[in-house]
Every structure is written in structure tokens, then in C-alpha cells.
Enzyme design. Structure first.
Site, PDB file in Angstrom:
ATOM      1  N   ARG A  56     102.280  49.407  31.121  1.00 13.18           N
ATOM      2  CA  ARG A  56     103.191  48.418  30.414  1.00 13.18           C
ATOM      3  C   ARG A  56     104.129  47.364  31.299  1.00 13.18           C
ATOM      4  O   ARG A  56     104.381  46.448  30.741  1.00 13.18           O
ATOM      5  CB  ARG A  56     104.163  49.459  29.682  1.00 13.18           C
ATOM      6  CG  ARG A  56     104.998  48.855  28.387  1.00 13.18           C
ATOM      7  CD  ARG A  56     105.563  49.768  27.745  1.00 13.18           C
ATOM      8  NE  ARG A  56     106.451  48.868  26.578  1.00 13.18           N
ATOM      9  CZ  ARG A  56     107.726  49.186  26.601  1.00 13.18           C
ATOM     10  NH1 ARG A  56     108.570  49.967  27.238  1.00 13.18           N
ATOM     11  NH2 ARG A  56     108.255  48.530  25.415  1.00 13.18           N
TER      12      ARG A  56
ATOM     13  N   HIS B 188     104.387  43.658  30.313  1.00 11.01           N
ATOM     14  CA  HIS B 188     105.433  42.805  30.006  1.00 11.01           C
ATOM     15  C   HIS B 188     105.944  41.837  31.344  1.00 11.01           C
ATOM     16  O   HIS B 188     106.589  40.857  31.054  1.00 11.01           O
ATOM     17  CB  HIS B 188     106.744  43.808  30.091  1.00 11.01           C
ATOM     18  CG  HIS B 188     106.744  44.483  28.669  1.00 11.01           C
ATOM     19  ND1 HIS B 188     107.838  45.285  28.289  1.00 11.01           N
ATOM     20  CD2 HIS B 188     105.717  44.897  27.844  1.00 11.01           C
ATOM     21  CE1 HIS B 188     107.808  45.597  27.050  1.00 11.01           C
ATOM     22  NE2 HIS B 188     106.393  45.695  26.716  1.00 11.01           N
TER      23      HIS B 188
ATOM     24  N   ASN C 291     112.973  45.480  27.327  1.00 16.99           N
ATOM     25  CA  ASN C 291     112.827  46.107  28.588  1.00 16.99           C
ATOM     26  C   ASN C 291     113.750  47.156  28.564  1.00 16.99           C
ATOM     27  O   ASN C 291     113.939  48.267  29.203  1.00 16.99           O
ATOM     28  CB  ASN C 291     112.551  45.180  29.745  1.00 16.99           C
ATOM     29  CG  ASN C 291     111.307  44.461  29.729  1.00 16.99           C
ATOM     30  OD1 ASN C 291     110.235  44.857  29.365  1.00 16.99           O
ATOM     31  ND2 ASN C 291     111.174  43.293  30.508  1.00 16.99           N
TER      32      ASN C 291
ATOM     33  N   HIS D  86      98.017  52.044  23.751  1.00 19.82           N
ATOM     34  CA  HIS D  86      98.730  52.979  23.211  1.00 19.82           C
ATOM     35  C   HIS D  86      98.038  54.387  22.724  1.00 19.82           C
ATOM     36  O   HIS D  86      98.317  54.995  22.148  1.00 19.82           O
ATOM     37  CB  HIS D  86      99.504  52.422  21.670  1.00 19.82           C
ATOM     38  CG  HIS D  86     100.512  51.174  21.938  1.00 19.82           C
ATOM     39  ND1 HIS D  86     100.877  50.446  20.815  1.00 19.82           N
ATOM     40  CD2 HIS D  86     101.074  50.725  23.127  1.00 19.82           C
ATOM     41  CE1 HIS D  86     101.854  49.715  21.415  1.00 19.82           C
ATOM     42  NE2 HIS D  86     101.992  49.812  22.706  1.00 19.82           N
TER      43      HIS D  86
HETATM   44  C1  HEM Z   1     100.735  44.507  20.249  1.00 17.74           C
HETATM   45  C2  HEM Z   1     101.987  44.519  20.499  1.00 17.74           C
HETATM   46  C3  HEM Z   1     102.703  45.601  21.276  1.00 17.74           C
HETATM   47  C4  HEM Z   1     104.109  45.981  20.822  1.00 17.74           C
HETATM   48  C5  HEM Z   1     104.705  45.707  19.635  1.00 17.74           C
HETATM   49  C6  HEM Z   1     104.334  47.223  21.783  1.00 17.74           C
HETATM   50  C7  HEM Z   1     105.541  47.878  21.573  1.00 17.74           C
HETATM   51  C8  HEM Z   1     105.917  49.060  22.391  1.00 17.74           C
HETATM   52  C9  HEM Z   1     106.728  50.081  22.232  1.00 17.74           C
HETATM   53  C10 HEM Z   1     107.982  49.674  21.082  1.00 17.74           C
HETATM   54  C11 HEM Z   1     106.773  50.959  22.967  1.00 17.74           C
HETATM   55  C12 HEM Z   1     107.665  52.231  23.229  1.00 17.74           C
HETATM   56  C13 HEM Z   1     108.609  51.766  24.286  1.00 17.74           C
HETATM   57  C14 HEM Z   1     109.849  52.801  24.292  1.00 17.74           C
HETATM   58  O1  HEM Z   1     109.922  53.767  23.623  1.00 17.74           O
HETATM   59  O2  HEM Z   1     110.747  52.612  25.127  1.00 17.74           O
HETATM   60  C15 HEM Z   1     105.592  50.622  23.625  1.00 17.74           C
HETATM   61  C16 HEM Z   1     105.139  51.668  24.601  1.00 17.74           C
HETATM   62  C17 HEM Z   1     103.940  51.259  25.445  1.00 17.74           C
HETATM   63  N1  HEM Z   1     102.978  50.177  25.409  1.00 17.74           N
HETATM   64 FE1  HEM Z   1     103.123  48.850  24.104  1.00 17.74          FE
HETATM   65  N2  HEM Z   1     103.379  47.323  22.683  1.00 17.74           N
HETATM   66  C18 HEM Z   1     102.432  46.414  22.465  1.00 17.74           C
HETATM   67  C19 HEM Z   1     101.276  46.117  23.184  1.00 17.74           C
HETATM   68  C20 HEM Z   1     100.967  46.709  24.179  1.00 17.74           C
HETATM   69  C21 HEM Z   1     100.011  46.213  25.162  1.00 17.74           C
HETATM   70  C22 HEM Z   1      99.046  45.013  25.162  1.00 17.74           C
HETATM   71  C23 HEM Z   1      99.926  47.194  26.411  1.00 17.74           C
HETATM   72  C24 HEM Z   1      99.238  47.136  27.661  1.00 17.74           C
HETATM   73  C25 HEM Z   1      97.896  46.760  27.601  1.00 17.74           C
HETATM   74  C26 HEM Z   1     100.983  48.373  25.740  1.00 17.74           C
HETATM   75  C27 HEM Z   1     101.086  49.342  26.436  1.00 17.74           C
HETATM   76  C28 HEM Z   1     101.996  50.359  26.309  1.00 17.74           C
HETATM   77  C29 HEM Z   1     102.040  51.594  26.976  1.00 17.74           C
HETATM   78  C30 HEM Z   1     101.309  52.328  27.967  1.00 17.74           C
HETATM   79  C31 HEM Z   1     103.435  52.323  26.330  1.00 17.74           C
HETATM   80  C32 HEM Z   1     103.797  53.644  26.772  1.00 17.74           C
HETATM   81  C33 HEM Z   1     104.712  53.469  27.878  1.00 17.74           C
HETATM   82  C34 HEM Z   1     105.597  54.839  28.281  1.00 17.74           C
HETATM   83  O3  HEM Z   1     105.167  55.855  27.952  1.00 17.74           O
HETATM   84  O4  HEM Z   1     106.352  54.462  29.141  1.00 17.74           O
HETATM   85  N3  HEM Z   1     101.797  47.884  24.737  1.00 17.74           N
HETATM   86  N4  HEM Z   1     104.941  49.617  23.192  1.00 17.74           N
END
Ligand code: HEM
Ligand SMILES: *[C@@H]1O[C@H](CO)[C@@H](O)[C@H](O)[C@H]1NC(C)=O
Ligand SMILES: *[C@@H]1O[C@H](CO)[C@@H](O)[C@H](O)[C@H]1NC(C)=O
Ligand SMILES: *[C@@H]1O[C@H](CO)[C@@H](O)[C@H](O)[C@H]1NC(C)=O
Ligand SMILES: *[C@@H]1O[C@H](CO)[C@@H](O)[C@H](O)[C@H]1NC(C)=O
Ligand SMILES: *[C@@H]1O[C@H](CO)[C@@H](O)[C@H](O)[C@H]1NC(C)=O
Ligand SMILES: *[C@@H]1O[C@H](CO)[C@@H](O)[C@H](O)[C@H]1NC(C)=O
Ligand SMILES: *[C@@H]1O[C@H](CO)[C@@H](O)[C@H](O)[C@H]1NC(C)=O
Ligand SMILES: *[C@@H]1O[C@H](CO)[C@@H](O)[C@H](O)[C@H]1NC(C)=O
Length: 308
Positions: free
Chosen positions: A63, A67, A95, A194
Site C-alpha cells: 500500500r 500511495h 495516509n 485487497h
Molecule cells: C481502488 C481504490 C482504492 C481505495 C479506495 C482503497 C482504500 C483503502 C482503504 C480505505 C484501506 C484501509 C486503510 C485503513 O484501514 O487505514 C486500504 C487498505 C489497503 N489497500 Fe487499498 N484502496 C484502493 C486501491 C488499492 C490498490 C491499487 C492497492 C495496491 C495495489 C491497495 C492496497 C491496499 C492494501 C494491501 C491494504 C491493506 C493495508 C494494511 O493492512 O496495512 N489498495 N485501501
């Protein structure tokens, strides 16, 4: 499994895409072969160590790469701290109190510097860490293109506006991907990241209790899943409690993300909208990634060709 490998290939191609479409010129996979030949195993070793006490860390690291790349390209600007001239991207809305793993990135950087002082960019470290994290979570390996340069400036305003929010509609998220050269296929494939990691209740609990001001849950949420999530995230409970993004295999990099969406088990609104938005082209893409392996392969090949 072929499909499983392929969905990961799409993740690869986005990382490649970032590189080719943003400021960097010639990247290649042998960039450090003379100056730091062991860099990948050094990075992987530190992540393996971190995974012992934090099974989530790989998700957090990929992530960070996402970002970083969405704001002025993959230039490690997300790592810069506040100083007299810099307003850190770490404090940007998407972030703050959300991105994590910075301490592990520091440990990786220290280990790499110990072997190859002054050679490997932080932007490349984030790219290598993303690949290692997918691979260590049971996904495929790929050859990471290298040679990115690090930024000396941050863009906090850009981070606020360029990184998608989970509350944003599909059309708006599609526009944000388009702004960095990524199409609808790329959006669906990359959302498949995800398949591991966690999300805080505050980022989806509106869906459980009062969706869009209706006083009711999001109608697209699976009722069994809804009941489970309400236990994890009680009304008026802590917004920082965590739920697995993939309820079926929380720490594995696999294809279940797409079948979850078909079962109305997408955690974030932005996840479920890929499958539940009436008339959207993304529905067919989710179905394809979830079931038709040959079709998926050819789509991914074309995405891959497009971005090199
Ligand atoms: C399509 C639009 C996307 C949105 C709206 C989005 C939004 C989010 C949100 C809200 C979280 C939770 C953050 C938290 O609880 O603090 C999250 C977690 C995560 N996102 Fe996304 N995301 C998107 C796309 C992506 C992409 C493109 C990737 C990587 C290629 C990604 C990888 C991840 C991962 C691996 C997590 C878990 C992180 C952790 O456990 O620390 N996301 N995302
Ligand atoms: C990789 O890129 C670097 C920097 O552009 C260049 O010096 C090197 O020759 C390239 N290696 C290959 C195999 O193309
Ligand atoms: C590369 O790193 C790995 C893991 O840290 C180590 O086992 C191996 O000996 C290293 N190889 C070289 C040539 O330094
Ligand atoms: C702030 O950090 C950037 C990036 O490290 C550096 O180039 C700049 O000189 C620093 N500015 C101040 C005032 O310390
Ligand atoms: C981040 O979390 C801390 C501790 O829970 C809290 O005090 C602070 O207000 C939060 N910051 C933002 C911007 O939400
Ligand atoms: C970015 O968003 C944060 C949180 O909403 C806000 O505090 C900050 O002022 C914004 N930064 C810029 C440069 O717009
Ligand atoms: C939210 O409600 C508004 C009207 O109050 C409606 O126009 C909009 O489509 C709704 N959004 C969703 C995602 O249901
Ligand atoms: C949650 O808080 C709201 C407003 O503070 C209150 O009306 C409601 O009864 C509370 N719900 C529960 C389940 O505690
Ligand atoms: C809800 O999820 C379960 C799996 O937990 C699945 O069997 C069922 O078909 C889903 N229902 C709907 C309406 O998607």
C-alpha cells in the site's frame, strides 16, 4: 493456479505502468546487478523477519508503494518527513493514522546501506518491497524494473486529492486511475490487492448502520457478512478496530477478492461498487477475473504489453 498468478501479474503491470508513465525514463531489472546484486534478497529477508511478529506487514508495504506512486510518480516522496519546507505526505488525509510500515522500510534501508552504501534509491526499495510482499504472501514473483530516482520534495495537497477514498463513487475513482494512465481493467485488477491486509471500522462502518443517510445498512452488503462485521465494529465502538479486507483468506495473496465481490462480501464501498454498480463495465471484469482464466490471461497480457 493460473488465474491466481494472472491477477498478480496485473499488479505487476501497474507497478510497471507507474514507472513508464511517470517521470522516470529507462528502467530495467538489472539496474543494480553490478552495484548491489543481492538487494532483492536483503529486502525480502527484512520483510520475512517482520512477518514473524506482524502478518499484516506485507499488505502495509504494498500500500505504501501504491500511495507513493499515485502522487508525482514512484519517487519515495511518501517517506519524507516534515521540515521547514516539506509538508509530509504522511499527514495527508488518505495516509494519516492509516499507512503503516515506515519503521520496516527504515530497517530495509539500513540493511541495504550496510551492504551497498549510497546505491539503491528509496523508491526502488518500495517497489522491491511490494514484490517481495506479494511473493511472501503466496503470490507470484516477478522481475522488478529498477532505476527510479528519489524526490526531495513532497506533495501533500496532491496526496489529499489524487489517492482514492473508499467513500468515493466508482466514476470518481475511475477518473483518478485514468489520471495516472490506468484504465478500468487496471482498476479492477489492482483493487485485487485487497486480498490481504486490514481496514479500520471508521472506513466502512457507515455501510453497517447508516448507509448514505438512509438509517439502514448498504443494501449490497451480504447479510451474513453484515452480521459478522457488526460484531467486529459495534455501533459507536472504536473506529480504529480492524477487519480483514478478505474475510476468507486474510493474509494470503490469492484471487478470492473477486469471488468475495460476487458474494457481496466486499469490505469497502469502493470494493463492492466494482461488482454492484448497475450497468458498470467493471462487473464483467470482476466476473472474468473470478472465473474465466483464459480470458483473464489474454486481457492481462494486453495490459502488460501496453505498459511494457
Ligand atoms: C481502488 C481504490 C482504492 C481505495 C479506495 C482503497 C482504500 C483503502 C482503504 C480505505 C484501506 C484501509 C486503510 C485503513 O484501514 O487505514 C486500504 C487498505 C489497503 N489497500 Fe487499498 N484502496 C484502493 C486501491 C488499492 C490498490 C491499487 C492497492 C495496491 C495495489 C491497495 C492496497 C491496499 C492494501 C494491501 C491494504 C491493506 C493495508 C494494511 O493492512 O496495512 N489498495 N485501501
Ligand atoms: C539499465 O539501465 C541503466 C541506466 O539507464 C543502464 O546504465 C544499464 O546499461 C541498463 N542495463 C541494461 C541491461 O539495459
Ligand atoms: C544475499 O543475501 C542472502 C540473504 O540475506 C544471503 O543468504 C546470501 O549469502 C547473500 N549473498 C551474497 C552474495 O551476499
Ligand atoms: C527538507 O527535506 C528535504 C528532503 O530531504 C531536503 O532536501 C531539504 O533541504 C530539507 N529542508 C530543510 C529546511 O531542512
Ligand atoms: C490520529 O490518531 C490519534 C490517536 O488516536 C488522534 O489523537 C488524532 O486526532 C488522529 N489524527 C487524525 C488527523 O485523525
Ligand atoms: C491535506 O489534508 C489534511 C487532512 O484533511 C489537511 O490537514 C491538510 O491541510 C491538507 N493539506 C493540504 C496541503 O491541502
Ligand atoms: C445517496 O443518496 C443520494 C440522494 O440522497 C443519491 O442520489 C445517491 O445515489 C445515493 N448514493 C448511493 C451510493 O446510494
Ligand atoms: C450510538 O450513538 C448515538 C448518538 O450518540 C445514539 O443515538 C445511539 O443510541 C448509540 N447507539 C448504540 C447502539 O449505542
Ligand atoms: C453471502 O455470502 C455467502 C458466503 O458466505 C454466500 O454463500 C451467499 O451466496 C452470499 N449471498 C449473497 C446474496 O451474495
Amino acid at each position: 493456479m493460473m488465474f491466481y498468478f494472472s491477477s498478480s501479474l496485473a499488479v505487476v503491470s501497474i507497478l510497471v505502468a507507474f514507472l513508464l508513465h511517470e517521470s522516470n525514463g529507462q528502467l530495467n531489472s538489472t539496474f543494480y546487478s553490478n552495484t548491489c546484486p543481492n538487494v532483492s534478497s536483503i529486502v525480502s529477508g527484512v520483510i520475512q523477519q517482520a512477518l514473524q511478529s506482524d502478518p499484516r506487514i506485507g499488505a502495509s508495504l504494498i500500500r505504501l508503494h501504491f500511495h507513493d506512486c499515485f502522487v508525482n510518480g514512484c519517487d519515495a516522496s511518501i517517506l519524507l518527513d516534515n521540515n521547514g519546507t516539506i509538508r509530509s505526505e504522511k499527514d495527508a488525509a488518505p495516509n494519516t493514522n492509516s499507512t503503516r510500515g515506515f519503521n520496516v522500510v527504515d530497517n530495509i534501508k539500513t540493511a541495504v546501506e550496510n551492504s551497498c552504501p549510497g546505491v539503491v534509491s528509496c523508491a526502488d526499495i518500495l517497489a522491491i518491497a511490494a514484490e517481495a510482499s506479494v511473493s511472501l504472501a503466496g503470490g507470484p514473483s516477478w522481475s522488478v524494473l529498477l532505476g527510479r530516482r528519489d524526490s526531495r520534495t513532497a506533495n501533500q495537497a496532491g496526496a489529499n486529492t489524487s489517492i482514492p477514498s473508499p467513500f468515493e463513487g466508482l466514476s470518481s475513482i475511475t477518473s483518478k486511475f485514468s489520471a495516472v494512465g490506468l484504465n478500468t481493467n487496471d482498476l479492477v485488477a489492482l483493487s485485487g490487492a485487497h486480498t490481504f491486509g486490514r481496514a479500520q471500522c471508521r472506513l466502512f462502518s457507515n455501510r453497517l448502520y447508516n448507509f448514505n443517510g438512509t438509517g439502514n445498512p448498504d443494501p449490497t452488503l451480504n447479510s451474513t457478512y453484515l452480521a459478522t462485521l457488526r460484531q467486529t465494529c459495534p455501533q459507536n465502538g472504536s473506529g480504529t478496530a480492524l477487519a480483514n479486507l478478505d474475510p476468507t483468506t486474510p493474509d494470503s495473496f490469492d484471487s478470492n477478492y473477486f469471488s468475495n465481490l460476487q458474494n457481496n462480501q466486499g469490505l469497502l464501498q469502493s470494493d463492492q461498487e466494482l461488482f454492484s454498480t448497475t450497468g458498470s463495465a467493471t462487473i464483467a471484469i470482476v466476473n472474468t477475473f473470478s472465473s474465466n482464466r483464459n480470458c483473464l490471461l489474454s486481457k492481462l497480457r494486453s495490459v502488460n504489453d501496453k505498459y511494457g
